[in-house]
Design a protein around this motif. Structure first.
Motif, mmCIF file in Angstrom:
data_model
loop_
_atom_site.group_PDB
_atom_site.id
_atom_site.type_symbol
_atom_site.label_atom_id
_atom_site.label_comp_id
_atom_site.label_asym_id
_atom_site.label_seq_id
_atom_site.Cartn_x
_atom_site.Cartn_y
_atom_site.Cartn_z
ATOM 1 N N THR A 280 0.851 -1.187 0.000
ATOM 2 C CA THR A 280 0.000 0.000 0.000
ATOM 3 C C THR A 280 0.889 1.241 0.000
ATOM 4 O O THR A 280 2.011 1.207 0.493
ATOM 5 C CB THR A 280 -0.926 0.028 1.230
ATOM 6 N N PRO A 281 0.383 2.341 -0.569
ATOM 7 C CA PRO A 281 1.187 3.572 -0.601
ATOM 8 C C PRO A 281 1.569 4.021 0.810
ATOM 9 O O PRO A 281 0.766 3.964 1.722
ATOM 10 C CB PRO A 281 0.253 4.589 -1.258
ATOM 11 N N GLY B 54 2.186 1.128 3.885
ATOM 12 C CA GLY B 54 3.297 0.190 3.974
ATOM 13 C C GLY B 54 2.905 -1.259 4.193
ATOM 14 O O GLY B 54 3.759 -2.109 4.364
ATOM 15 N N TRP B 55 1.608 -1.576 4.163
ATOM 16 C CA TRP B 55 1.150 -2.962 4.330
ATOM 17 C C TRP B 55 1.029 -3.632 2.968
ATOM 18 O O TRP B 55 0.852 -2.977 1.944
ATOM 19 C CB TRP B 55 -0.220 -2.991 4.990
ATOM 20 N N ASN C 42 -6.632 -5.808 2.184
ATOM 21 C CA ASN C 42 -6.069 -4.460 2.368
ATOM 22 C C ASN C 42 -6.203 -3.571 1.141
ATOM 23 O O ASN C 42 -5.325 -2.768 0.850
ATOM 24 C CB ASN C 42 -4.607 -4.523 2.808
ATOM 25 N N LEU C 43 -7.330 -3.684 0.440
ATOM 26 C CA LEU C 43 -7.543 -2.876 -0.750
ATOM 27 C C LEU C 43 -8.314 -1.587 -0.450
ATOM 28 O O LEU C 43 -8.250 -0.643 -1.214
ATOM 29 C CB LEU C 43 -8.295 -3.676 -1.817
ATOM 30 N N PRO D 196 -15.934 -0.234 6.115
ATOM 31 C CA PRO D 196 -16.923 0.764 6.535
ATOM 32 C C PRO D 196 -16.664 1.238 7.960
ATOM 33 O O PRO D 196 -16.319 0.459 8.833
ATOM 34 C CB PRO D 196 -18.256 0.002 6.440
ATOM 35 N N GLY D 197 -16.786 2.516 8.189
ATOM 36 C CA GLY D 197 -16.531 3.083 9.503
ATOM 37 C C GLY D 197 -15.109 3.541 9.688
ATOM 38 O O GLY D 197 -14.773 4.187 10.684
ATOM 39 N N GLY D 198 -14.210 3.198 8.751
ATOM 40 C CA GLY D 198 -12.832 3.684 8.791
ATOM 41 C C GLY D 198 -11.981 3.163 9.907
ATOM 42 O O GLY D 198 -11.012 3.774 10.308
ATOM 43 N N SER D 199 -12.284 1.940 10.416
ATOM 44 C CA SER D 199 -11.522 1.412 11.542
ATOM 45 C C SER D 199 -10.141 0.929 11.156
ATOM 46 O O SER D 199 -9.269 0.769 11.993
ATOM 47 C CB SER D 199 -12.300 0.276 12.227
ATOM 48 N N GLY D 200 -9.944 0.586 9.876
ATOM 49 C CA GLY D 200 -8.634 0.120 9.423
ATOM 50 C C GLY D 200 -8.287 -1.273 9.901
ATOM 51 O O GLY D 200 -7.157 -1.699 9.811
ATOM 52 N N SER D 201 -9.269 -2.019 10.431
ATOM 53 C CA SER D 201 -8.975 -3.365 10.932
ATOM 54 C C SER D 201 -9.173 -4.420 9.879
ATOM 55 O O SER D 201 -9.777 -4.207 8.867
ATOM 56 C CB SER D 201 -9.850 -3.670 12.137
#
Length: 136
Positions: free
Chosen positions: A74-75, A84-85, A126-127, A131-136
């Protein structure tokens, strides 16, 4: 046939190199980088130089089951999802061997042979931010 999310489809369209895993004659995995194209119907066309003489072609003649992975990092920039993932898409399916067929990339050294993957399972990671922007 398995389908793609819009995010998976957009990611695959933006890539041109993946890794194809076939099963060798003694049952061991055989993995090679390959050029590819996502077709409108969801199949994946894989090409290369002198493709029908390759080990991967012979492997698929014996066992058409494959796994195909397209991935990158990822950028690493502010606001990016998981900077970086690793991210990518894995496609599991069966291959159809095609001769005298337009290769997926317009390269003069690609032969007119194609390995066409018919997806049975698609898994992306990881694309996009869930939803909700938790990043999990």
């Amino acid at each position: 046939m398995a389908s793609y999310t819009e995010v998976e489809r957009a990611y695959l369209i933006g890539q041109s190199l993946g890794r194809l895993a076939t099963v060798g004659p003694k049952g061991a995995p055989h993995v090679r980088p390959v050029g590819f194209r996502l077709n409108d119907d969801g199949t994946i066309d894989i090409g290369g130089p002198n493709l029908s003489a390759s080990q991967r072609w012979r492997n698929v003649e014996r066992n058409p089951g494959v796994s195909f992975v397209v991935d990158d990092m990822t950028p690493d920039e502010p606001g990016a999802y998981k900077p970086g993932w690793g991210r990518g898409v894995e496609i599991r399916g069966r291959v159809e061997l095609l001769r005298d067929h337009e290769p997926p990339l317009p390269l003069d050294f690609f032969s007119r042979e194609v390995m066409r993957i018919h997806p049975e399972r698609v898994m992306g990671w990881n694309l996009e931010d869930p939803p909700g922007g938790s990043g999990s």
